[in-house]
Design a protein around this motif. Sequence first.
Motif, PDB file in Angstrom:
ATOM      1  N   TYR A   1       0.836  -1.193   0.000  1.00 45.96           N
ATOM      2  CA  TYR A   1       0.000   0.000   0.000  1.00 45.96           C
ATOM      3  C   TYR A   1       0.877   1.252   0.000  1.00 45.96           C
ATOM      4  CZ  TYR A   1      -3.874  -3.049   1.389  1.00 45.96           C
ATOM      5  OH  TYR A   1      -4.830  -4.035   1.431  1.00 45.96           O
ATOM      6  N   VAL A   2       0.341   2.324  -0.572  1.00 44.29           N
ATOM      7  CA  VAL A   2       0.989   3.622  -0.465  1.00 44.29           C
ATOM      8  C   VAL A   2       0.157   4.496   0.460  1.00 44.29           C
ATOM      9  CG1 VAL A   2       2.189   3.541  -2.670  1.00 44.29           C
ATOM     10  CG2 VAL A   2      -0.167   4.381  -2.595  1.00 44.29           C
ATOM     11  N   ALA A   3       0.712   5.638   0.846  1.00 46.39           N
ATOM     12  CA  ALA A   3       0.090   6.457   1.879  1.00 46.39           C
ATOM     13  C   ALA A   3      -0.901   7.477   1.354  1.00 46.39           C
ATOM     14  CB  ALA A   3       1.170   7.171   2.701  1.00 46.39           C
ATOM     15  N   HIS A   4      -1.090   7.521   0.051  1.00 44.02           N
ATOM     16  CA  HIS A   4      -2.051   8.452  -0.538  1.00 44.02           C
ATOM     17  C   HIS A   4      -2.267   8.050  -1.986  1.00 44.02           C
ATOM     18  CE1 HIS A   4      -4.044  12.234  -1.575  1.00 44.02           C
ATOM     19  NE2 HIS A   4      -4.066  12.518  -0.282  1.00 44.02           N
ATOM     20  N   PRO A   5      -3.466   8.258  -2.538  1.00 44.34           N
ATOM     21  CA  PRO A   5      -3.726   7.805  -3.901  1.00 44.34           C
ATOM     22  C   PRO A   5      -3.345   8.813  -4.971  1.00 44.34           C
ATOM     23  CG  PRO A   5      -5.724   8.704  -3.048  1.00 44.34           C
ATOM     24  CD  PRO A   5      -4.688   8.838  -1.947  1.00 44.34           C
ATOM     25  N   PHE A   6      -2.829   9.977  -4.587  1.00 44.93           N
ATOM     26  CA  PHE A   6      -2.417  10.994  -5.548  1.00 44.93           C
ATOM     27  C   PHE A   6      -0.916  11.199  -5.497  1.00 44.93           C
ATOM     28  CE2 PHE A   6      -6.658  11.478  -6.270  1.00 44.93           C
ATOM     29  CZ  PHE A   6      -7.390  12.200  -5.341  1.00 44.93           C
ATOM     30  N   CYS A   7      -0.415  11.763  -6.588  1.00 34.78           N
ATOM     31  CA  CYS A   7       1.027  11.864  -6.803  1.00 34.78           C
ATOM     32  C   CYS A   7       1.792  12.555  -5.676  1.00 34.78           C
ATOM     33  CB  CYS A   7       1.287  12.606  -8.111  1.00 34.78           C
ATOM     34  SG  CYS A   7       0.427  11.909  -9.533  1.00 34.78           S
ATOM     35  N   GLY A   8       1.496  13.838  -5.440  1.00 29.06           N
ATOM     36  CA  GLY A   8       2.275  14.626  -4.493  1.00 29.06           C
ATOM     37  C   GLY A   8       2.249  14.118  -3.074  1.00 29.06           C
ATOM     38  N   PRO A   9       1.071  13.932  -2.477  1.00 29.90           N
ATOM     39  CA  PRO A   9       1.018  13.440  -1.102  1.00 29.90           C
ATOM     40  C   PRO A   9       1.661  12.065  -0.926  1.00 29.90           C
ATOM     41  CG  PRO A   9      -1.071  14.430  -1.712  1.00 29.90           C
ATOM     42  CD  PRO A   9      -0.257  14.345  -2.967  1.00 29.90           C
TER      43      PRO A   9
ATOM     44  N   THR B   1       9.270  11.492   3.507  1.00 31.28           N
ATOM     45  CA  THR B   1       9.317  12.010   4.887  1.00 31.28           C
ATOM     46  C   THR B   1       9.036  10.947   5.929  1.00 31.28           C
ATOM     47  OG1 THR B   1       6.963  12.591   4.988  1.00 31.28           O
ATOM     48  CG2 THR B   1       8.482  14.267   4.101  1.00 31.28           C
ATOM     49  N   GLY B   2       8.385   9.852   5.531  1.00 34.76           N
ATOM     50  CA  GLY B   2       7.983   8.841   6.500  1.00 34.76           C
ATOM     51  C   GLY B   2       6.796   9.261   7.340  1.00 34.76           C
ATOM     52  N   ARG B   3       6.094  10.305   6.913  1.00 37.58           N
ATOM     53  CA  ARG B   3       4.964  10.834   7.669  1.00 37.58           C
ATOM     54  C   ARG B   3       3.677  10.710   6.863  1.00 37.58           C
ATOM     55  NH1 ARG B   3       5.851  14.579  11.478  1.00 37.58           N
ATOM     56  NH2 ARG B   3       3.781  13.869  12.152  1.00 37.58           N
ATOM     57  N   TYR B   4       2.548  10.572   7.570  1.00 38.87           N
ATOM     58  CA  TYR B   4       1.271  10.671   6.895  1.00 38.87           C
ATOM     59  C   TYR B   4       1.165  12.070   6.284  1.00 38.87           C
ATOM     60  CZ  TYR B   4       0.203   6.934  10.276  1.00 38.87           C
ATOM     61  OH  TYR B   4       0.221   5.805  11.053  1.00 38.87           O
ATOM     62  N   PRO B   5       0.746  12.197   5.056  1.00 44.58           N
ATOM     63  CA  PRO B   5       0.665  13.529   4.453  1.00 44.58           C
ATOM     64  C   PRO B   5      -0.216  14.494   5.233  1.00 44.58           C
ATOM     65  CG  PRO B   5       0.452  11.840   2.776  1.00 44.58           C
ATOM     66  CD  PRO B   5       0.405  11.140   4.089  1.00 44.58           C
ATOM     67  N   HIS B   6      -1.309  13.979   5.801  1.00 45.95           N
ATOM     68  CA  HIS B   6      -2.235  14.875   6.505  1.00 45.95           C
ATOM     69  C   HIS B   6      -1.675  15.369   7.829  1.00 45.95           C
ATOM     70  CE1 HIS B   6      -2.841  10.931   8.205  1.00 45.95           C
ATOM     71  NE2 HIS B   6      -3.563  11.424   9.169  1.00 45.95           N
ATOM     72  N   THR B   7      -0.583  14.788   8.325  1.00 46.35           N
ATOM     73  CA  THR B   7       0.019  15.274   9.568  1.00 46.35           C
ATOM     74  C   THR B   7       1.013  16.403   9.320  1.00 46.35           C
ATOM     75  OG1 THR B   7       1.874  13.705   9.570  1.00 46.35           O
ATOM     76  CG2 THR B   7      -0.196  12.966  10.567  1.00 46.35           C
TER      77      THR B   7
ATOM     78  N   ARG C   1       4.201  10.889  -2.606  1.00 41.04           N
ATOM     79  CA  ARG C   1       5.649  11.099  -2.626  1.00 41.04           C
ATOM     80  C   ARG C   1       6.137  11.749  -1.339  1.00 41.04           C
ATOM     81  NH1 ARG C   1       6.836  10.780  -8.389  1.00 41.04           N
ATOM     82  NH2 ARG C   1       4.855  10.018  -9.215  1.00 41.04           N
ATOM     83  N   ALA C   2       5.324  12.669  -0.816  1.00 43.77           N
ATOM     84  CA  ALA C   2       5.680  13.304   0.448  1.00 43.77           C
ATOM     85  C   ALA C   2       5.785  12.258   1.561  1.00 43.77           C
ATOM     86  CB  ALA C   2       4.639  14.358   0.817  1.00 43.77           C
ATOM     87  N   ALA C   3       4.843  11.335   1.594  1.00 44.81           N
ATOM     88  CA  ALA C   3       4.865  10.279   2.605  1.00 44.81           C
ATOM     89  C   ALA C   3       6.073   9.377   2.430  1.00 44.81           C
ATOM     90  CB  ALA C   3       3.577   9.469   2.522  1.00 44.81           C
ATOM     91  N   LEU C   4       6.367   9.029   1.194  1.00 44.58           N
ATOM     92  CA  LEU C   4       7.491   8.147   0.901  1.00 44.58           C
ATOM     93  C   LEU C   4       8.812   8.732   1.382  1.00 44.58           C
ATOM     94  CD1 LEU C   4       8.357   5.527  -0.676  1.00 44.58           C
ATOM     95  CD2 LEU C   4       8.666   7.017  -2.655  1.00 44.58           C
TER      96      LEU C   4
ATOM     97  N   GLY D   1      13.807  12.560 -12.316  1.00 46.59           N
ATOM     98  CA  GLY D   1      12.431  12.459 -12.769  1.00 46.59           C
ATOM     99  C   GLY D   1      11.520  13.502 -12.166  1.00 46.59           C
ATOM    100  N   LYS D   2      10.359  13.033 -11.721  1.00 47.86           N
ATOM    101  CA  LYS D   2       9.315  13.909 -11.203  1.00 47.86           C
ATOM    102  C   LYS D   2       9.541  14.238  -9.731  1.00 47.86           C
ATOM    103  CE  LYS D   2       4.286  13.708 -10.395  1.00 47.86           C
ATOM    104  NZ  LYS D   2       3.017  13.084 -10.842  1.00 47.86           N
ATOM    105  N   TRP D   3       9.312  15.491  -9.352  1.00 50.49           N
ATOM    106  CA  TRP D   3       9.489  15.943  -7.977  1.00 50.49           C
ATOM    107  C   TRP D   3       8.130  16.162  -7.308  1.00 50.49           C
ATOM    108  CZ3 TRP D   3      12.597  15.445  -4.262  1.00 50.49           C
ATOM    109  CH2 TRP D   3      12.673  16.325  -3.195  1.00 50.49           C
ATOM    110  N   HIS D   4       7.450  17.255  -7.621  1.00 51.24           N
ATOM    111  CA  HIS D   4       6.086  17.548  -7.150  1.00 51.24           C
ATOM    112  C   HIS D   4       5.989  17.746  -5.643  1.00 51.24           C
ATOM    113  CE1 HIS D   4       1.525  16.740  -8.005  1.00 51.24           C
ATOM    114  NE2 HIS D   4       1.831  18.029  -7.973  1.00 51.24           N
ATOM    115  N   LEU D   5       7.067  18.284  -5.049  1.00 52.94           N
ATOM    116  CA  LEU D   5       7.091  18.493  -3.600  1.00 52.94           C
ATOM    117  C   LEU D   5       7.448  19.935  -3.241  1.00 52.94           C
ATOM    118  CD1 LEU D   5       8.905  15.150  -2.683  1.00 52.94           C
ATOM    119  CD2 LEU D   5       6.471  15.653  -2.462  1.00 52.94           C
ATOM    120  N   GLY D   6       7.423  20.806  -4.223  1.00 58.36           N
ATOM    121  CA  GLY D   6       7.755  22.209  -4.012  1.00 58.36           C
ATOM    122  C   GLY D   6       8.734  22.685  -5.072  1.00 58.36           C
ATOM    123  N   ALA D   7       8.411  23.812  -5.728  1.00 54.72           N
ATOM    124  CA  ALA D   7       9.210  24.253  -6.870  1.00 54.72           C
ATOM    125  C   ALA D   7      10.143  25.425  -6.581  1.00 54.72           C
ATOM    126  CB  ALA D   7       8.277  24.631  -8.033  1.00 54.72           C
TER     127      ALA D   7
END
Length: 494
Positions: free
Chosen positions: A84-92, A99-105, A94-97, A145-151
């Motif tokens: 399982y991944v921590a979110h079904p959308f790209c950015g969140p 940071t090791g944190r739930y995106p909503h936290t 990747r953020a979870a992957l 590749g793709k970042w999507h965590l802040g430009a």
Amino acid sequence: MILLKNSKTIFFAASLLVLSCTNKPKKVAQITPKVDTNTKQPNILLVLCDDLGYSDVGFNGSTDIKTPELDKLASNGTMFTSAYVAHPFCGPSRAALLTGRYPHTIGSQFNLPANGESLGKGISTNEQFIAKTLQESGYYTGAIGKWHLGATQEFHPNQRGFTDFYGFLGGGHNYFPEEYRPKYEKQKKANKKIIRDYILPLEHNGKEVKETEYLTDAFSREASRFVKEASTKEKPFFLYLAYNAPHVPLEAKEEDLKIFLDIKDKDRKTYAAMVYAVDRGVGAIVNTLKETNQLENTLIIFLSDNGGNTDHGATNFPLHGRKGDTWEGGYRVPMFMYWPKHIAKGEQNNFPINSLDLYPTLAHLAKARIPNNKILDGKNAWESILTNKDLHKKETLFAMRHREGYTDVSARKDEWKALKVSKQPWKLFKITEDIGEENDLSTKHPDILNSLVSDAEKWSKTHTEPLWFDPTYLQEMWKDSTMATFNNTFLIPK
């Protein structure tokens, strides 16, 4: 909205879905065991695809998409059928992957909006990425590749622990430079203030580059370049290779399309060719690892950032649902690990593993020192991987997506999964026997359902205020409506 006194914690609802592997965050000291000091630090190659369907690789059951290179690695490593991944959308996700944190936290429940540079936001710099942790432990680090965590500069990969970065900063990109570059040049010449990030030039460590190859091939080329450079250094490497394939737009090379002439559906054929380009790219990187005598000590991890987009060529069989759902098809992904002489060959692990588990697991293998104040929401999975045991036994895994006017939720504990979607009553599935979520057992096991829903409600109270919204109009809806109270989602009619 409900705002707790003396707290920034806000219960909210908008377009998000989150997978939790524990009910409470754990400090690293609780989850990271000692490492054998005689074990050599491995090289780590983390390959992430974008919107890859559960059944769209050979090792996970595809019959029409050929992935011989990935299949070879998977068959010589361990495959994870309940990844399982921590979110079904790209950015969140990747953020979870990273940071090791739930995106909503950490306020990253949503994708950063398109052209995020004008927004000036990104993943909080208070969160140390796994790349930084490994870099501080002696690793040569790269992201491709793709970042999507802040430009903007403070959120740039080079500032988050990656010594080398080649790719694009937004959430997506066109694939053929000969097609997107003229569009970019035209808009630049017209002095357009905001240019769509899908056609912006790629960059290498902050400097614009003139790419000439099909993007997937370019990223595979740069990965091989990084591997060669790493072989000259007296340190292990960590490479985060984030392909944007097979994310839309569906664009493939003619030579790859010819391999799939038997597929008549245009979207499916193009999608298949895009996946195949990833496969042959990974094969080229593996050859480079062999040529530089690094393959034997390289851990290769392969997975997708979320479920496949079935509106654009993907399949998630036998799962129900698609990218963005709380059905299994939204956040259950294909995954394998390969490391010669360390990970079992031809093993199949059917227990749940979470992308949040990768941070503490990789830190463990790298003998890395994690900051004392760093909170990790995943667990070190290494022992469970080696022994093929259940890492999350008796723990509840959560998924949640708040929509406009209602909330989709799922909660899995061992063999049971509770699910609420589309304003329908709660359902209950024995997910280990009913992977397609077809047989609702809620009336037969009400106590199990009530327990799982109660767990989900308690978990929902950990949500924090989003730092941005996508689409942006949801910010006003969130402020002015009952989105923040979960719309009575956790009520079960008696």
